[in-house]
Design a protein around this motif. Sequence first.
Motif, PDB file in Angstrom:
ATOM      1  N   ILE A  67      53.029  83.261  63.508  1.00  0.00           N
ATOM      2  CA  ILE A  67      53.118  81.811  63.298  1.00  0.00           C
ATOM      3  C   ILE A  67      51.727  81.323  62.904  1.00  0.00           C
ATOM      4  N   LYS A  68      51.635  80.760  61.713  1.00  0.00           N
ATOM      5  CA  LYS A  68      50.337  80.278  61.241  1.00  0.00           C
ATOM      6  C   LYS A  68      50.143  78.832  61.714  1.00  0.00           C
ATOM      7  N   PRO A  69      48.971  78.521  62.225  1.00  0.00           N
ATOM      8  CA  PRO A  69      48.723  77.137  62.644  1.00  0.00           C
ATOM      9  C   PRO A  69      48.688  76.222  61.425  1.00  0.00           C
ATOM     10  N   GLN A  70      49.314  75.067  61.566  1.00  0.00           N
ATOM     11  CA  GLN A  70      49.332  74.109  60.468  1.00  0.00           C
ATOM     12  C   GLN A  70      48.060  73.289  60.493  1.00  0.00           C
ATOM     13  N   VAL A  71      47.432  73.205  59.342  1.00  0.00           N
ATOM     14  CA  VAL A  71      46.181  72.440  59.236  1.00  0.00           C
ATOM     15  C   VAL A  71      46.540  71.056  58.748  1.00  0.00           C
ATOM     16  N   SER A  72      46.140  70.065  59.485  1.00  0.00           N
ATOM     17  CA  SER A  72      46.442  68.687  59.069  1.00  0.00           C
ATOM     18  C   SER A  72      45.303  68.175  58.205  1.00  0.00           C
ATOM     19  N   HIS A  73      45.645  67.633  57.058  1.00  0.00           N
ATOM     20  CA  HIS A  73      44.653  67.069  56.140  1.00  0.00           C
ATOM     21  C   HIS A  73      44.658  65.539  56.322  1.00  0.00           C
ATOM     22  N   ALA A  74      43.596  65.033  56.873  1.00  0.00           N
ATOM     23  CA  ALA A  74      43.558  63.606  57.140  1.00  0.00           C
ATOM     24  C   ALA A  74      42.789  62.839  56.101  1.00  0.00           C
TER      25      ALA A  74
END
Length: 74
Positions: A67-74
């Motif tokens: 499971i790859k961690p989701q990177v949030s683009h803010a």
Amino acid sequence: MQPFEMVMNPKQVFLSVLIFGVAGLLLFMYLQVWIEEQHTGRVEKSREQKVTSGWGPMKYLQPVPRIKPQVSHA
């Protein structure tokens, strides 16, 4: 020369140990293959029982999905 006067030099000792070691290794490998061939029917029978009972062979070295961690683009 009397038999008790014979002395083996180190080169002869090394070669004789090497030859007997190689012969022993070849004999061991041959016997291992022969023993495995003798027990093949018993092993295949137990494999068939495991497959029918749902306990098949495990595949340990196959890649596991991560499971790859989701990177949030803010």
